[in-house]
Design an enzyme around this catalytic site. Structure first.
Site, PDB file in Angstrom:
ATOM      1  N   ASN A  94       0.829  -1.204   0.000  1.00  0.00           N
ATOM      2  CA  ASN A  94       0.000   0.000   0.000  1.00  0.00           C
ATOM      3  C   ASN A  94       0.869   1.262   0.000  1.00  0.00           C
ATOM      4  O   ASN A  94       2.086   1.200   0.030  1.00  0.00           O
ATOM      5  CB  ASN A  94      -0.989  -0.011   1.173  1.00  0.00           C
ATOM      6  CG  ASN A  94      -0.306   0.050   2.530  1.00  0.00           C
ATOM      7  OD1 ASN A  94       0.818   0.515   2.662  1.00  0.00           O
ATOM      8  ND2 ASN A  94      -0.992  -0.417   3.564  1.00  0.00           N
ATOM      9  N   PHE A  95       0.197   2.419  -0.025  1.00  0.00           N
ATOM     10  CA  PHE A  95       0.932   3.690  -0.078  1.00  0.00           C
ATOM     11  C   PHE A  95       1.157   4.273   1.305  1.00  0.00           C
ATOM     12  O   PHE A  95       1.526   5.439   1.453  1.00  0.00           O
ATOM     13  CB  PHE A  95       0.196   4.674  -0.982  1.00  0.00           C
ATOM     14  CG  PHE A  95       0.125   4.219  -2.430  1.00  0.00           C
ATOM     15  CD1 PHE A  95       0.986   3.247  -2.915  1.00  0.00           C
ATOM     16  CD2 PHE A  95      -0.807   4.760  -3.294  1.00  0.00           C
ATOM     17  CE1 PHE A  95       0.926   2.817  -4.237  1.00  0.00           C
ATOM     18  CE2 PHE A  95      -0.882   4.334  -4.616  1.00  0.00           C
ATOM     19  CZ  PHE A  95      -0.014   3.364  -5.090  1.00  0.00           C
ATOM     20  N   VAL A  97      -0.424   5.416   3.824  1.00  0.00           N
ATOM     21  CA  VAL A  97      -1.175   6.456   4.515  1.00  0.00           C
ATOM     22  C   VAL A  97      -1.869   5.831   5.720  1.00  0.00           C
ATOM     23  O   VAL A  97      -2.450   4.745   5.618  1.00  0.00           O
ATOM     24  CB  VAL A  97      -2.208   7.108   3.581  1.00  0.00           C
ATOM     25  CG1 VAL A  97      -3.015   8.176   4.314  1.00  0.00           C
ATOM     26  CG2 VAL A  97      -1.512   7.707   2.359  1.00  0.00           C
ATOM     27  N   VAL A 231      -5.135 -21.544   0.936  1.00  0.00           N
ATOM     28  CA  VAL A 231      -6.201 -22.420   1.424  1.00  0.00           C
ATOM     29  C   VAL A 231      -7.380 -22.298   0.460  1.00  0.00           C
ATOM     30  O   VAL A 231      -7.871 -21.190   0.208  1.00  0.00           O
ATOM     31  CB  VAL A 231      -6.641 -22.029   2.850  1.00  0.00           C
ATOM     32  CG1 VAL A 231      -7.921 -22.763   3.240  1.00  0.00           C
ATOM     33  CG2 VAL A 231      -5.530 -22.316   3.840  1.00  0.00           C
ATOM     34  N   HIS A 499      -9.220  -0.115  -2.043  1.00  0.00           N
ATOM     35  CA  HIS A 499      -9.855  -0.093  -0.723  1.00  0.00           C
ATOM     36  C   HIS A 499     -11.150  -0.896  -0.703  1.00  0.00           C
ATOM     37  O   HIS A 499     -12.088  -0.568   0.028  1.00  0.00           O
ATOM     38  CB  HIS A 499     -10.164   1.352  -0.304  1.00  0.00           C
ATOM     39  CG  HIS A 499      -8.951   2.185  -0.052  1.00  0.00           C
ATOM     40  ND1 HIS A 499      -9.019   3.550   0.162  1.00  0.00           N
ATOM     41  CD2 HIS A 499      -7.632   1.864   0.036  1.00  0.00           C
ATOM     42  CE1 HIS A 499      -7.791   4.021   0.339  1.00  0.00           C
ATOM     43  NE2 HIS A 499      -6.942   3.018   0.274  1.00  0.00           N
ATOM     44  N   HIS A 543      -7.792   5.935   4.308  1.00  0.00           N
ATOM     45  CA  HIS A 543      -7.081   4.907   3.566  1.00  0.00           C
ATOM     46  C   HIS A 543      -7.095   3.699   4.482  1.00  0.00           C
ATOM     47  O   HIS A 543      -6.681   3.786   5.646  1.00  0.00           O
ATOM     48  CB  HIS A 543      -5.683   5.377   3.203  1.00  0.00           C
ATOM     49  CG  HIS A 543      -5.693   6.493   2.214  1.00  0.00           C
ATOM     50  ND1 HIS A 543      -5.048   6.433   1.007  1.00  0.00           N
ATOM     51  CD2 HIS A 543      -6.307   7.704   2.240  1.00  0.00           C
ATOM     52  CE1 HIS A 543      -5.250   7.551   0.329  1.00  0.00           C
ATOM     53  NE2 HIS A 543      -6.009   8.344   1.073  1.00  0.00           N
TER      54      HIS A 543
END
Length: 565
Positions: A94-95, A97, A231, A499, A543
């Protein structure tokens, strides 16, 4: 014979690692198995601040390689959907944030699921238990940031901080917006994100914090970790889940619960493959129906974004000069290798932006057509309409700029998406990737607000008089700010912020699309719970990495209390 554990957690991502840590460290020391499809991430680009955006593009080995169905409102483009594969999950990719969202997100969540523990005053305490908040750096620019010590945790494992130094151009650009009427928010994690802020991140002086390096570095003996295989199968005794089977055939049984933490794409996929979901869909693939749950894979909502970019004089910032200099980059890599300082710790260490209300929202026809309960929520003082971020990447990628130039980019985000996408099976073969329909801009409200977010972001940033004097050319943006010009740009450029949530939604039993109850138990299936972003009944205005940590924390609280661990 299968290995046996008290709890089996499927998915070593952001929520799963937190949950595994909490359960394994409970006083009664239950045996916990954490199963992750990927391995232990290592190699390039994973920790330096400068490489905030790099893993998502240059580490395909850490990505599942998902892509959406063609999106009819986006010129039939398929949207790549990056999901982290490896211990730490999307906290690897992720970025970084780290924003809590609005207090009203959690107050609405509590009302929708009938559980007061999701109210903001309780959620804030959960965040405090998760975080190791660094307050010191804000003292370097107190006119722009000042988090309140009493609102944040110091003793958690997830390192959260503001950058020790701001890149050139950040302070002056923020000050330009403030001088033209924008409201400063010195702490967007106070429960009210409205205003412009420097955003905290899950970076520290040591680099990126992932859920794995926060929670799994020194696992206790009662925590077992299996990596390298997904799984696909749940093991049943009647309608009760009693264990799991990996793709390689290795099995494990659970004495208490199996908890799915695969995220908003893989959790519904596992449920559907194992006969838990809409009966007609399952039967169409020849899958035996264990529990007809119409909401599995439905209610997918997300945040949308598009990047805007202009060429500026290098008197504004020196980003481009650094990024394109082999000499400067080599020096930066040496500094980082020596003591984690230098330009790899400076560039991309700060993101700033705003969560804003859109003036006149209540008068828009697209708003008036919404459900009254949604209207009331959107009009609450601390519920933003859209987000923007400044100080992102150069677009289009590969753009060459002349000497004396740099760039300034901004991102416009849609919050509170109203369209509902879905995750469905392509077949009964677990090796097949799921069908991801994002439903982007299919709802009139989404289309209107995304348009207004782009217009407002461009105007507030690039048309600001103090910033405009540095601007030389438009690199990426609408040809005009007319409705038609912005709509054309949206169809060509709108994409995901990764998201996704809601595909195994938490809710009251009377809600036909609810999949899990307030204790994370799957309706009608004993021994099975879900604890990841798929349970979210609200698209939180943030975020969502912090929300994933929160879900892992809350699920642990429930299990520890229920089983008196």
């Amino acid at each position: 014979m299968a290995d046996s554990f008290d709890f089996i957690i499927v998915g070593g991502g952001t929520a799963g690692c937190r949950l595994a840590y909490r359960l394994a460290n409970a006083p009664s020391a239950p045996s916990v198995l954490l199963v992750e499809a990927g391995d232990r991430p290592e190699g390039k680009y994973l920790y330096e601040h400068f490489h905030r955006y790099t893993p998502a593009t240059l580490r395909p080995d850490l990505d599942y390689g998902y892509s959406s169905q063609p999106q009819q409102e986006l010129n039939n483009r398929s949207i790549p959907y990056t999901r982290g594969k490896g211990l730490g999950g999307s906290s690897i990719m992720n970025f970084a944030v780290y924003l809590h969202g609005s207090r009203e997100d959690y107050n609405r969540w509590a009302d929708l699921v009938g559980d007061k523990s999701w109210k903001w005053e309780h959620v804030q305490k959960s965040f405090q238990a998760i975080e190791q908040y660094d307050f010191d750096h804000a003292s370097h620019y107190p006119h722009l940031a000042m988090p309140d010590v009493k609102d944040h945790g110091r003793d958690g494992l997830v390192k959260v901080s503001l950058p020790p130094q701001l890149e050139e151009g950040i302070a002056s650009t923020m000050e330009a917006l403030l001088a033209h009427g924008e409201r400063l928010n010195v702490d967007p994690n106070s429960g009210n994100p409205i205003g412009i802020s420097i955003f905290p991140s899950s970076y520290s002086k040591d680099g990126r914090t992932t859920s794995a390096n926060a929670h799994l570095l020194n696992p206790p003996r009662n925590l077992t970790i299996w990596t390298g295989e997904p799984v696909y199968r749940l093991q049943f005794d009647g309608s009760k889940v009693v264990g799991i089977e990996r793709a390689d055939g290795r099995k494990a049984t659970s004495n208490k619960d199996v908890i799915l933490c695969g995220g908003s794409i893989d959790t519904p996929k596992i449920l559907l493959l194992n006969g838990i979901g809409p009966a007609k869909e399952l039967e169409a693939h020849g899958i035996k129906v264990v529990k007809d749950l119409p909401g599995v894979g439905k209610q997918l909502r997300d945040h949308l974004m598009t990047i805007l970019c202009v060429e500026v004089q290098d008197s504004h910032n020196k980003r481009y000069a650094f990024e394109t200099s082999e000499e400067l980059m080599k020096k930066a890599e040496e500094d980082w290798a020596r003591d984690k300082t230098g330009n790899l710790a400076l560039y991309n260490s700060a993101l700033w932006g705003g969560f804003l209300k859109l003036p006149g929202l209540e008068d828009m026809e697209e708003f008036k057509a919404l459900d009254p309960g949604m209207q009331e929520y959107l009009l609450r003082d601390a519920t933003p309409t859209f987000e923007f971020i400044v100080q992102s990447v150069l677009v289009p990628p590969g753009t060459k700029l002349p000497e004396g130039s740099s760039y300034l980019s901004a991102i416009a985000f849609l919050m509170n998406e109203q369209a509902e996408g879905s995750i469905t099976l392509r077949s009964a073969n677990p090796e097949d990737k799921p069908v991801i329909d994002l439903a982007y801009l299919r709802h009139p409200y989404d289309k209107r607000i995304m348009r207004e977010a782009i217009r407002a972001t461009w105007t507030k940033v690039f048309e600001n008089p103090e910033i405009k004097k540095h601007v030389k050319n438009r690199l990426f943006g609408p040809k005009s700010l007319s409705d038609e010009g912005i709509d054309e740009f949206m169809r060509d450029t709108v994409t995901t912020v990764w998201h996704a949530n809601g595909t195994a939604m938490m809710g009251k039993k009377e809600n036909a699309l609810a999949c899990v109850d307030k204790d994370f138990r799957v309706f009608g299936v004993d021994g099975l719970r879900v604890a990841d972003l798929s349970i979210c009944p609200v698209v939180t205005n943030n975020h969502t990495q912090s929300t994933a940590y929160l879900v892992g924390q809350k699920a642990a609280d429930k299990l520890i209390a229920e089983y008196e661990l």
